[in-house]
Design a protein around this motif. Structure first.
Motif, PDB file in Angstrom:
ATOM      1  N   LEU A  16     -23.186  43.569  19.338  1.00  0.00           N
ATOM      2  CA  LEU A  16     -23.884  44.564  20.059  1.00  0.00           C
ATOM      3  C   LEU A  16     -23.802  44.488  21.430  1.00  0.00           C
ATOM      4  CD1 LEU A  16     -25.871  47.122  20.177  1.00  0.00           C
ATOM      5  CD2 LEU A  16     -27.992  45.378  20.406  1.00  0.00           C
ATOM      6  N   PHE A  17     -23.259  45.376  22.276  1.00  0.00           N
ATOM      7  CA  PHE A  17     -23.146  45.371  23.609  1.00  0.00           C
ATOM      8  C   PHE A  17     -24.231  46.005  24.294  1.00  0.00           C
ATOM      9  CE2 PHE A  17     -19.127  44.590  21.613  1.00  0.00           C
ATOM     10  CZ  PHE A  17     -18.466  43.666  22.456  1.00  0.00           C
ATOM     11  N   ILE A  18     -24.968  45.302  25.150  1.00  0.00           N
ATOM     12  CA  ILE A  18     -26.156  45.744  25.831  1.00  0.00           C
ATOM     13  C   ILE A  18     -26.053  45.891  27.392  1.00  0.00           C
ATOM     14  CG2 ILE A  18     -28.522  45.783  26.361  1.00  0.00           C
ATOM     15  CD1 ILE A  18     -28.866  44.344  23.745  1.00  0.00           C
ATOM     16  N   PHE A  19     -25.758  47.012  27.973  1.00  0.00           N
ATOM     17  CA  PHE A  19     -25.664  47.192  29.470  1.00  0.00           C
ATOM     18  C   PHE A  19     -26.730  47.489  30.162  1.00  0.00           C
ATOM     19  CE2 PHE A  19     -21.661  48.500  27.072  1.00  0.00           C
ATOM     20  CZ  PHE A  19     -20.717  47.876  28.160  1.00  0.00           C
ATOM     21  N   VAL A 132     -24.729  39.213  20.806  1.00  0.00           N
ATOM     22  CA  VAL A 132     -25.134  40.174  21.372  1.00  0.00           C
ATOM     23  C   VAL A 132     -24.523  39.811  22.900  1.00  0.00           C
ATOM     24  CG1 VAL A 132     -27.163  41.100  22.671  1.00  0.00           C
ATOM     25  CG2 VAL A 132     -27.528  40.552  20.409  1.00  0.00           C
ATOM     26  N   VAL A 133     -24.097  40.864  23.195  1.00  0.00           N
ATOM     27  CA  VAL A 133     -23.192  40.737  24.886  1.00  0.00           C
ATOM     28  C   VAL A 133     -23.951  41.593  25.855  1.00  0.00           C
ATOM     29  CG1 VAL A 133     -21.287  41.315  26.134  1.00  0.00           C
ATOM     30  CG2 VAL A 133     -21.107  40.440  23.715  1.00  0.00           C
ATOM     31  N   TYR A 134     -24.601  40.822  26.754  1.00  0.00           N
ATOM     32  CA  TYR A 134     -25.437  41.762  27.922  1.00  0.00           C
ATOM     33  C   TYR A 134     -24.532  41.389  29.191  1.00  0.00           C
ATOM     34  CZ  TYR A 134     -29.386  42.892  30.982  1.00  0.00           C
ATOM     35  OH  TYR A 134     -30.014  43.375  31.874  1.00  0.00           O
ATOM     36  N   ILE A 135     -24.710  42.739  29.691  1.00  0.00           N
ATOM     37  CA  ILE A 135     -23.801  42.734  31.015  1.00  0.00           C
ATOM     38  C   ILE A 135     -24.778  43.395  32.206  1.00  0.00           C
ATOM     39  CG2 ILE A 135     -21.976  44.028  32.047  1.00  0.00           C
ATOM     40  CD1 ILE A 135     -20.638  43.978  29.280  1.00  0.00           C
ATOM     41  N   ASP A 136     -24.741  42.912  33.037  1.00  0.00           N
ATOM     42  CA  ASP A 136     -25.721  43.246  34.289  1.00  0.00           C
ATOM     43  C   ASP A 136     -25.153  42.888  35.497  1.00  0.00           C
ATOM     44  OD1 ASP A 136     -28.071  43.442  36.006  1.00  0.00           O
ATOM     45  OD2 ASP A 136     -29.337  43.019  34.171  1.00  0.00           O
ATOM     46  N   ASP A 137     -25.432  43.653  36.600  1.00  0.00           N
ATOM     47  CA  ASP A 137     -24.952  43.459  37.985  1.00  0.00           C
ATOM     48  C   ASP A 137     -25.972  42.403  38.902  1.00  0.00           C
ATOM     49  OD1 ASP A 137     -26.450  45.721  40.103  1.00  0.00           O
ATOM     50  OD2 ASP A 137     -27.086  45.238  38.167  1.00  0.00           O
ATOM     51  N   ASN A 153     -28.255  31.073  20.950  1.00  0.00           N
ATOM     52  CA  ASN A 153     -26.971  30.685  21.035  1.00  0.00           C
ATOM     53  C   ASN A 153     -25.744  31.860  20.873  1.00  0.00           C
ATOM     54  OD1 ASN A 153     -27.353  28.072  21.701  1.00  0.00           O
ATOM     55  ND2 ASN A 153     -27.463  27.603  19.422  1.00  0.00           N
ATOM     56  N   ASN A 154     -26.343  32.903  20.225  1.00  0.00           N
ATOM     57  CA  ASN A 154     -25.544  34.209  20.200  1.00  0.00           C
ATOM     58  C   ASN A 154     -25.756  35.153  21.084  1.00  0.00           C
ATOM     59  OD1 ASN A 154     -28.164  35.029  19.223  1.00  0.00           O
ATOM     60  ND2 ASN A 154     -27.409  36.456  17.430  1.00  0.00           N
ATOM     61  N   ILE A 155     -26.162  34.944  22.147  1.00  0.00           N
ATOM     62  CA  ILE A 155     -26.288  36.051  23.288  1.00  0.00           C
ATOM     63  C   ILE A 155     -25.234  35.530  24.272  1.00  0.00           C
ATOM     64  CG2 ILE A 155     -27.682  37.068  25.077  1.00  0.00           C
ATOM     65  CD1 ILE A 155     -30.024  36.531  23.278  1.00  0.00           C
ATOM     66  N   LYS A 156     -24.479  36.328  24.906  1.00  0.00           N
ATOM     67  CA  LYS A 156     -23.551  35.964  25.676  1.00  0.00           C
ATOM     68  C   LYS A 156     -23.764  36.793  27.052  1.00  0.00           C
ATOM     69  CE  LYS A 156     -21.446  33.415  22.833  1.00  0.00           C
ATOM     70  NZ  LYS A 156     -21.553  32.064  22.882  1.00  0.00           N
ATOM     71  N   TYR A 157     -23.774  36.201  28.213  1.00  0.00           N
ATOM     72  CA  TYR A 157     -24.184  37.100  29.400  1.00  0.00           C
ATOM     73  C   TYR A 157     -23.040  37.120  30.266  1.00  0.00           C
ATOM     74  CZ  TYR A 157     -28.512  35.178  27.736  1.00  0.00           C
ATOM     75  OH  TYR A 157     -29.731  34.988  26.948  1.00  0.00           O
TER      76      TYR A 157
END
Length: 166
Positions: A16-19, A132-137, A153-157
């Motif tokens: 899951l990609f979360i923006f 889970v991939v979380y992308i933020d500015d 461990n399964n969340i990538k920032y």
């Protein structure tokens, strides 16, 4: 785009990609869109009462649009996790999302009133998805999340700048 993100998009895992929204999916500029040229609580109240869309003149980030298209072409899913202050802001963000990111359903927009609530949301989805991939500015916030959720461990920032790598 960052190689690790690209690999996650094309992986067989359930990712899951979360923006974040402001500055990640749209350009972060509001100066032209302020009511009476001011920025304070009175102006915010006036803006809400007039139902001014502060996102009306902002543009989506092309790299993020391209990434979202690629995510859905690879049978992955994306959500938007954004700090919001009121229902007018929610509606304006959803409108912008619908117009510029049609792949993402409106019910995949998650609004929180405090930044700290984002950690709760990320932790929840980390229990459902392989990754889970979380992308933020907001780099300081990304680093704070990494420190807060160290046991997961399964969340990538990733910072938004990761999308601009060739």
């Amino acid at each position: 785009m960052n190689q690790q993100i690209d690999e996650l998009i094309h992986s067989k895992e359930n990712v899951l990609f979360i923006f974040d929204f402001d500055g990640t999916m749209i350009e972060a500029k509001y100066d032209e869109n302020t009511v009476l040229g001011c920025k304070n609580q009175a102006c915010d109240a006036l803006r809400r009462n007039l139902q001014v869309d502060v996102y009306e003149k902002t543009k989506p980030l092309k790299r993020t649009q391209d990434m979202v298209r690629t995510i859905y072409l690879n049978n992955k899913k994306a959500k938007v996790l954004s700090k919001v202050s009121d229902s007018i802001e929610v509606l304006n963000k959803m409108k912008h999302l619908h117009n510029n990111y049609p792949q993402i359903r409106i019910d995949d927009f998650i609004g929180v009133t405090e930044y700290e609530q984002k950690a709760v949301v990320l932790e929840y989805y980390s229990q459902i998805y392989d990754k889970v991939v979380y992308i933020d500015d907001y780099l300081d916030f990304l680093l704070k999340l990494e420190d807060t959720l160290t046991d997961i461990n399964n969340i990538k920032y990733f910072h938004i700048s990761s999308l601009f790598l060739d």
